[in-house]
Design a protein around this motif. Structure first.
Motif, mmCIF file in Angstrom:
data_model
loop_
_atom_site.group_PDB
_atom_site.id
_atom_site.type_symbol
_atom_site.label_atom_id
_atom_site.label_comp_id
_atom_site.label_asym_id
_atom_site.label_seq_id
_atom_site.Cartn_x
_atom_site.Cartn_y
_atom_site.Cartn_z
ATOM 1 N N ASN A 15 -2.107 1.075 6.918
ATOM 2 C CA ASN A 15 -2.749 0.986 5.603
ATOM 3 C C ASN A 15 -3.997 1.856 5.513
ATOM 4 O O ASN A 15 -5.034 1.449 4.979
ATOM 5 C CB ASN A 15 -3.118 -0.464 5.278
ATOM 6 C CG ASN A 15 -1.956 -1.249 4.678
ATOM 7 O OD1 ASN A 15 -0.814 -0.807 4.729
ATOM 8 N ND2 ASN A 15 -2.240 -2.414 4.136
ATOM 9 N N SER A 67 2.435 8.498 -2.453
ATOM 10 C CA SER A 67 2.671 7.205 -1.814
ATOM 11 C C SER A 67 3.613 7.324 -0.625
ATOM 12 O O SER A 67 3.446 6.628 0.379
ATOM 13 C CB SER A 67 3.234 6.207 -2.831
ATOM 14 O OG SER A 67 4.445 6.676 -3.378
ATOM 15 N N SER A 68 4.567 8.222 -0.728
ATOM 16 C CA SER A 68 5.509 8.424 0.369
ATOM 17 C C SER A 68 4.892 9.215 1.513
ATOM 18 O O SER A 68 5.413 9.218 2.622
ATOM 19 C CB SER A 68 6.756 9.145 -0.128
ATOM 20 O OG SER A 68 6.412 10.435 -0.601
ATOM 21 N N ASN A 89 0.931 4.594 6.732
ATOM 22 C CA ASN A 89 1.191 3.371 5.968
ATOM 23 C C ASN A 89 1.311 2.145 6.872
ATOM 24 O O ASN A 89 1.065 1.021 6.423
ATOM 25 C CB ASN A 89 2.451 3.539 5.121
ATOM 26 C CG ASN A 89 2.200 4.388 3.884
ATOM 27 O OD1 ASN A 89 1.059 4.525 3.424
ATOM 28 N ND2 ASN A 89 3.243 4.968 3.332
ATOM 29 N N SER A 111 7.343 8.326 -6.110
ATOM 30 C CA SER A 111 6.775 8.373 -4.760
ATOM 31 C C SER A 111 6.210 9.729 -4.374
ATOM 32 O O SER A 111 5.461 9.813 -3.411
ATOM 33 C CB SER A 111 7.831 7.951 -3.744
ATOM 34 O OG SER A 111 8.929 8.844 -3.784
ATOM 35 N N ARG A 164 -1.579 10.072 5.533
ATOM 36 C CA ARG A 164 -1.631 8.624 5.514
ATOM 37 C C ARG A 164 -0.805 8.033 6.634
ATOM 38 O O ARG A 164 0.187 8.624 7.057
ATOM 39 C CB ARG A 164 -1.178 8.083 4.163
ATOM 40 C CG ARG A 164 0.272 8.337 3.824
ATOM 41 C CD ARG A 164 0.536 8.019 2.344
ATOM 42 N NE ARG A 164 0.253 6.630 2.017
ATOM 43 C CZ ARG A 164 -0.049 6.203 0.789
ATOM 44 N NH1 ARG A 164 -0.111 7.059 -0.209
ATOM 45 N NH2 ARG A 164 -0.274 4.927 0.559
ATOM 46 N N PHE A 170 0.826 -1.211 0.000
ATOM 47 C CA PHE A 170 0.000 0.000 0.000
ATOM 48 C C PHE A 170 0.853 1.250 0.000
ATOM 49 O O PHE A 170 0.469 2.292 -0.531
ATOM 50 C CB PHE A 170 -0.939 -0.005 1.210
ATOM 51 C CG PHE A 170 -1.827 1.205 1.276
ATOM 52 C CD1 PHE A 170 -1.720 2.106 2.329
ATOM 53 C CD2 PHE A 170 -2.755 1.455 0.285
ATOM 54 C CE1 PHE A 170 -2.532 3.219 2.398
ATOM 55 C CE2 PHE A 170 -3.582 2.566 0.342
ATOM 56 C CZ PHE A 170 -3.467 3.451 1.400
ATOM 57 N N SER A 171 2.038 1.159 0.571
ATOM 58 C CA SER A 171 2.922 2.326 0.634
ATOM 59 C C SER A 171 3.454 2.718 -0.736
ATOM 60 O O SER A 171 4.121 3.741 -0.868
ATOM 61 C CB SER A 171 4.079 2.061 1.591
ATOM 62 O OG SER A 171 4.833 0.948 1.149
#
Length: 128
Positions: free
Chosen positions: A77, A53-54, A74, A105, A72, A29-30
């Motif tokens: 998730n 994503s990062s 991570n 990212s 987020r 997911f990351s």
């Protein structure tokens, strides 16, 4: 591949706050950028906010800047959308969406067709 599930929608008074969650299941997911979209009755689904994503980059449309925050975790998730100072025009079904971006990212897709995976949506109603 990931599966997404939003939660946290409901009825809130204008000026109030609400936090939406987008829980993901699946691997890596990351490596997924996540976007938040919303769709009001009779309107197109629009991009609202996104997180890379990062997690180091976020993006907001002008109408929610300063009021909405996405972040987020991570390790859990999960991606969050904190919505403050809600307005009646914020009322919509809110969706989270994910796009796999292993080597980009910091990138945040902003178009609906850039996202591969979608949650089922959660309704946010704002009373005036």
């Amino acid at each position: 591949q990931v599966q997404l599930e939003e939660s946290g929608g409901g009825l809130v008074q204008a000026g109030g706050s609400r936090r939406l969650s987008c829980a993901a299941s699946g691997r890596m997911f990351s490596s997924y950028a996540v976007g938040w979209f919303r769709q009001a009755p009779g309107k197109e689904r629009e991009f609202v906010a996104g997180v890379s994503s990062s997690g180091d980059m976020t993006y907001y449309i002008e109408s929610v800047k300063g009021r909405f925050t996405t972040a987020r975790d991570n390790a859990k998730n999960t991606v969050y959308l904190q919505m403050n100072s809600l307005k009646p025009e914020d009322a919509a079904v809110y969706y989270c969406a994910a796009r796999f971006l292993l080597f980009r990212s910091s990138h945040i897709p902003k178009e609906r067709d850039e996202y591969n995976y979608w949650g089922q949506g959660t309704q946010v109603t704002v009373s005036s």
